[in-house]
Design a protein around this motif. Sequence first.
Motif, PDB file in Angstrom:
ATOM      1  N   GLY A 215      51.498  51.288  34.067  1.00 61.88           N
ATOM      2  CA  GLY A 215      50.782  50.164  34.685  1.00 61.88           C
ATOM      3  C   GLY A 215      49.378  49.689  34.180  1.00 61.88           C
ATOM      4  N   THR A 216      48.456  48.084  33.971  1.00 62.96           N
ATOM      5  CA  THR A 216      47.347  47.963  34.056  1.00 62.96           C
ATOM      6  C   THR A 216      46.248  47.784  34.710  1.00 62.96           C
ATOM      7  OG1 THR A 216      48.148  46.827  32.101  1.00 62.96           O
ATOM      8  CG2 THR A 216      45.738  46.751  32.910  1.00 62.96           C
ATOM      9  N   PRO A 217      44.779  48.321  35.166  1.00 60.45           N
ATOM     10  CA  PRO A 217      43.989  48.602  35.973  1.00 60.45           C
ATOM     11  C   PRO A 217      43.893  47.300  36.570  1.00 60.45           C
ATOM     12  CG  PRO A 217      43.698  50.180  35.095  1.00 60.45           C
ATOM     13  CD  PRO A 217      45.006  49.584  34.146  1.00 60.45           C
ATOM     14  N   LYS A 218      43.550  46.694  37.719  1.00 62.96           N
ATOM     15  CA  LYS A 218      43.521  45.080  37.395  1.00 62.96           C
ATOM     16  C   LYS A 218      42.406  45.294  38.435  1.00 62.96           C
ATOM     17  CE  LYS A 218      47.571  43.653  36.135  1.00 62.96           C
ATOM     18  NZ  LYS A 218      47.651  43.066  35.135  1.00 62.96           N
ATOM     19  N   PHE A 219      41.497  44.377  37.752  1.00 62.85           N
ATOM     20  CA  PHE A 219      40.000  44.108  38.319  1.00 62.85           C
ATOM     21  C   PHE A 219      39.840  43.385  39.655  1.00 62.85           C
ATOM     22  CE2 PHE A 219      35.905  40.698  38.673  1.00 62.85           C
ATOM     23  CZ  PHE A 219      35.247  42.010  38.637  1.00 62.85           C
ATOM     24  N   ILE A 220      39.404  43.656  40.717  1.00 63.96           N
ATOM     25  CA  ILE A 220      39.014  43.486  42.257  1.00 63.96           C
ATOM     26  C   ILE A 220      37.897  42.900  42.334  1.00 63.96           C
ATOM     27  CG2 ILE A 220      38.985  44.260  44.833  1.00 63.96           C
ATOM     28  CD1 ILE A 220      41.877  44.551  43.514  1.00 63.96           C
ATOM     29  N   GLY A 221      36.592  42.494  41.737  1.00 64.22           N
ATOM     30  CA  GLY A 221      35.246  42.257  41.582  1.00 64.22           C
ATOM     31  C   GLY A 221      34.464  43.200  41.449  1.00 64.22           C
ATOM     32  N   THR A 222      32.989  42.856  42.075  1.00 65.19           N
ATOM     33  CA  THR A 222      31.671  43.015  41.687  1.00 65.19           C
ATOM     34  C   THR A 222      31.681  43.557  43.567  1.00 65.19           C
ATOM     35  OG1 THR A 222      30.419  41.794  41.765  1.00 65.19           O
ATOM     36  CG2 THR A 222      31.510  42.701  39.305  1.00 65.19           C
ATOM     37  N   SER A 243      22.119  36.267  40.442  1.00 65.28           N
ATOM     38  CA  SER A 243      22.702  35.300  40.139  1.00 65.28           C
ATOM     39  C   SER A 243      22.829  35.431  38.273  1.00 65.28           C
ATOM     40  CB  SER A 243      21.712  33.786  39.883  1.00 65.28           C
ATOM     41  OG  SER A 243      21.216  33.388  41.227  1.00 65.28           O
ATOM     42  N   GLU A 244      22.719  35.954  37.730  1.00 61.23           N
ATOM     43  CA  GLU A 244      22.402  36.406  36.751  1.00 61.23           C
ATOM     44  C   GLU A 244      23.567  37.420  36.033  1.00 61.23           C
ATOM     45  OE1 GLU A 244      19.412  37.692  33.678  1.00 61.23           O
ATOM     46  OE2 GLU A 244      17.832  36.832  35.235  1.00 61.23           O
ATOM     47  N   ILE A 245      23.656  38.528  37.738  1.00 61.74           N
ATOM     48  CA  ILE A 245      25.214  39.491  37.719  1.00 61.74           C
ATOM     49  C   ILE A 245      26.258  38.143  37.903  1.00 61.74           C
ATOM     50  CG2 ILE A 245      26.221  40.801  38.928  1.00 61.74           C
ATOM     51  CD1 ILE A 245      23.464  42.248  38.531  1.00 61.74           C
ATOM     52  N   ASN A 246      26.343  37.604  38.754  1.00 64.14           N
ATOM     53  CA  ASN A 246      27.059  36.738  38.605  1.00 64.14           C
ATOM     54  C   ASN A 246      27.400  36.062  38.020  1.00 64.14           C
ATOM     55  OD1 ASN A 246      27.927  37.847  41.764  1.00 64.14           O
ATOM     56  ND2 ASN A 246      26.199  36.695  42.191  1.00 64.14           N
ATOM     57  N   ALA A 247      26.710  35.278  37.102  1.00 67.89           N
ATOM     58  CA  ALA A 247      27.085  34.125  36.139  1.00 67.89           C
ATOM     59  C   ALA A 247      27.744  35.521  34.574  1.00 67.89           C
ATOM     60  CB  ALA A 247      25.648  33.712  35.432  1.00 67.89           C
ATOM     61  N   LYS A 248      26.986  36.271  34.436  1.00 68.01           N
ATOM     62  CA  LYS A 248      28.092  37.019  33.893  1.00 68.01           C
ATOM     63  C   LYS A 248      29.514  37.975  33.766  1.00 68.01           C
ATOM     64  CE  LYS A 248      26.079  39.643  30.612  1.00 68.01           C
ATOM     65  NZ  LYS A 248      26.321  39.313  29.655  1.00 68.01           N
ATOM     66  N   VAL A 249      29.370  37.889  35.199  1.00 67.20           N
ATOM     67  CA  VAL A 249      30.814  38.483  35.322  1.00 67.20           C
ATOM     68  C   VAL A 249      32.006  37.024  35.858  1.00 67.20           C
ATOM     69  CG1 VAL A 249      32.285  39.014  37.705  1.00 67.20           C
ATOM     70  CG2 VAL A 249      30.279  40.476  36.465  1.00 67.20           C
ATOM     71  N   ASN A 250      31.396  36.238  36.631  1.00 66.00           N
ATOM     72  CA  ASN A 250      32.172  35.128  36.237  1.00 66.00           C
ATOM     73  C   ASN A 250      32.521  34.844  34.795  1.00 66.00           C
ATOM     74  OD1 ASN A 250      32.552  35.131  39.036  1.00 66.00           O
ATOM     75  ND2 ASN A 250      30.744  32.977  39.214  1.00 66.00           N
ATOM     76  N   GLY A 251      31.798  35.051  33.939  1.00 68.97           N
ATOM     77  CA  GLY A 251      32.170  33.766  32.225  1.00 68.97           C
ATOM     78  C   GLY A 251      32.808  35.289  31.224  1.00 68.97           C
ATOM     79  N   ASP A 252      31.851  36.211  31.018  1.00 66.52           N
ATOM     80  CA  ASP A 252      31.878  36.534  29.782  1.00 66.52           C
ATOM     81  C   ASP A 252      33.172  38.070  30.200  1.00 66.52           C
ATOM     82  OD1 ASP A 252      30.200  38.368  30.175  1.00 66.52           O
ATOM     83  OD2 ASP A 252      29.661  37.893  28.048  1.00 66.52           O
ATOM     84  N   VAL A 253      32.534  38.497  31.666  1.00 69.28           N
ATOM     85  CA  VAL A 253      33.239  39.378  31.514  1.00 69.28           C
ATOM     86  C   VAL A 253      34.692  40.062  31.786  1.00 69.28           C
ATOM     87  CG1 VAL A 253      32.932  41.366  33.128  1.00 69.28           C
ATOM     88  CG2 VAL A 253      30.831  40.978  31.591  1.00 69.28           C
ATOM     89  N   VAL A 254      35.018  38.754  32.944  1.00 70.57           N
ATOM     90  CA  VAL A 254      36.655  38.503  33.178  1.00 70.57           C
ATOM     91  C   VAL A 254      37.205  37.162  32.412  1.00 70.57           C
ATOM     92  CG1 VAL A 254      37.862  36.428  34.606  1.00 70.57           C
ATOM     93  CG2 VAL A 254      35.628  37.977  36.158  1.00 70.57           C
ATOM     94  N   GLU A 265      46.417  37.809  39.077  1.00 69.10           N
ATOM     95  CA  GLU A 265      46.376  35.959  38.859  1.00 69.10           C
ATOM     96  C   GLU A 265      45.672  35.107  39.423  1.00 69.10           C
ATOM     97  OE1 GLU A 265      48.414  34.350  37.170  1.00 69.10           O
ATOM     98  OE2 GLU A 265      49.677  36.667  36.429  1.00 69.10           O
ATOM     99  N   PRO A 266      45.288  34.156  39.789  1.00 73.01           N
ATOM    100  CA  PRO A 266      43.868  33.184  40.015  1.00 73.01           C
ATOM    101  C   PRO A 266      44.525  33.223  41.494  1.00 73.01           C
ATOM    102  CG  PRO A 266      45.094  33.026  38.800  1.00 73.01           C
ATOM    103  CD  PRO A 266      45.447  33.185  37.636  1.00 73.01           C
ATOM    104  N   GLY A 267      45.571  33.019  41.912  1.00 77.08           N
ATOM    105  CA  GLY A 267      45.271  32.462  43.454  1.00 77.08           C
ATOM    106  C   GLY A 267      45.584  33.933  44.420  1.00 77.08           C
ATOM    107  N   GLU A 268      45.123  35.187  43.659  1.00 77.48           N
ATOM    108  CA  GLU A 268      45.652  36.234  44.556  1.00 77.48           C
ATOM    109  C   GLU A 268      44.106  36.719  44.587  1.00 77.48           C
ATOM    110  OE1 GLU A 268      49.840  38.020  42.589  1.00 77.48           O
ATOM    111  OE2 GLU A 268      47.669  38.743  41.706  1.00 77.48           O
ATOM    112  N   ASP A 273      35.111  30.895  45.148  1.00 76.64           N
ATOM    113  CA  ASP A 273      34.087  31.222  43.752  1.00 76.64           C
ATOM    114  C   ASP A 273      33.229  31.839  43.030  1.00 76.64           C
ATOM    115  OD1 ASP A 273      32.826  31.728  46.033  1.00 76.64           O
ATOM    116  OD2 ASP A 273      31.077  30.149  46.056  1.00 76.64           O
ATOM    117  N   THR A 274      33.726  33.614  43.300  1.00 78.13           N
ATOM    118  CA  THR A 274      33.194  34.460  43.130  1.00 78.13           C
ATOM    119  C   THR A 274      33.899  35.985  42.883  1.00 78.13           C
ATOM    120  OG1 THR A 274      31.011  35.900  42.999  1.00 78.13           O
ATOM    121  CG2 THR A 274      32.166  34.977  44.956  1.00 78.13           C
ATOM    122  N   TYR A 275      33.697  36.366  41.956  1.00 82.47           N
ATOM    123  CA  TYR A 275      34.439  38.047  41.950  1.00 82.47           C
ATOM    124  C   TYR A 275      33.644  38.944  42.773  1.00 82.47           C
ATOM    125  CZ  TYR A 275      37.567  35.726  38.515  1.00 82.47           C
ATOM    126  OH  TYR A 275      37.784  35.480  38.035  1.00 82.47           O
TER     127      TYR A 275
END
Length: 340
Positions: A215-222, A243-254, A265-268, A273-275
Amino acid sequence: MSKRLVVFNHKGGVSKTTSAYNIGWMLSSTMRVLLVDADPQCNLSGLILRDDFERHYLEDATKLNNLKDGVAATFTGRPSPITAVDCVNVARAPGLYLLPGHANLSEYDAALTFAQTSNNALATLQNLPGAFAELLRLTEERYNIDVTIIDLNPGLSAINQNLFLISNAFIIPTNPDPFSLMALDTLKTVLPRWVAWKNSALPLFEESAYPLPAGTPKFIGTLIQRFNIRNGRAARPYRDNISEINAKVNGDVVAALRRAGMTLEPGEYVLNDTYCLGEIPDFQGLLPKSYDAGAPIFALTNEEIGETGTVLANFIDRRDTFYTQFNVISNNIRDMISHA
């Protein structure tokens, strides 16, 4: 089957323990929750054991009931199987249980490091990578646990790696500061590397007495925490950092986590609009009252707040706001972890 959630950031001071404590307490109103203290500082254990903290580790009846001694037989080569630990039940939260930590847990880190990097060259080490998973499985079964929340220490140790990889999901707590941005850059590289190691190592340990679970751990959010409020919103310069943290997470981290198969999955995801699961301001004057009462700030009674007049009214308003916030956060976690 119980789900496991890791609260992790290798950066210190981001309220990992507080997050595990508050979320676990809130979830326990509708589920059976196990809190696992994997930080040698044992702050989570102290929050729950309170005045019984030292006695727990000194008295014969309880001193072996902790995470380190739970796997001691395997790590010290004794010919006895791992068994479930007698956990601490929280009186004010009957659905909440604690598997206490231990100040010397890191003693096992060297052996686990070698076991996880030796490609199973030594048969005497083959049971170590699956030992913590077996302890948690047996303890979860004993107490009929729905969700296990693991509070890791800040660092990139083998023990943290192991506990992270035997979980279903993870959240990353942060502070609105530049160091959290640096930490996210590290995590987006290290966490996929951990998963890649696990995928390659699974066949090596499948014949062990305690196999490394798949099993692989799944990212839930920050979570973004510990900032001051001005006029109903985060004060500057916190807003820019948030704003910078949210932009980084929504971008290259995710993006990095998705490439490693570490996202839902995206629908889950329940937040469109944010993690970010929540932006939680500083607890300020409510925090010492929480310590005194032995309960989260949102569970304080008016009597435990212990003020009168306008001061009491302001504290009640803040307490109720935090209750609503953690209730939403916990409900969202519960919904998303069911997909992990």
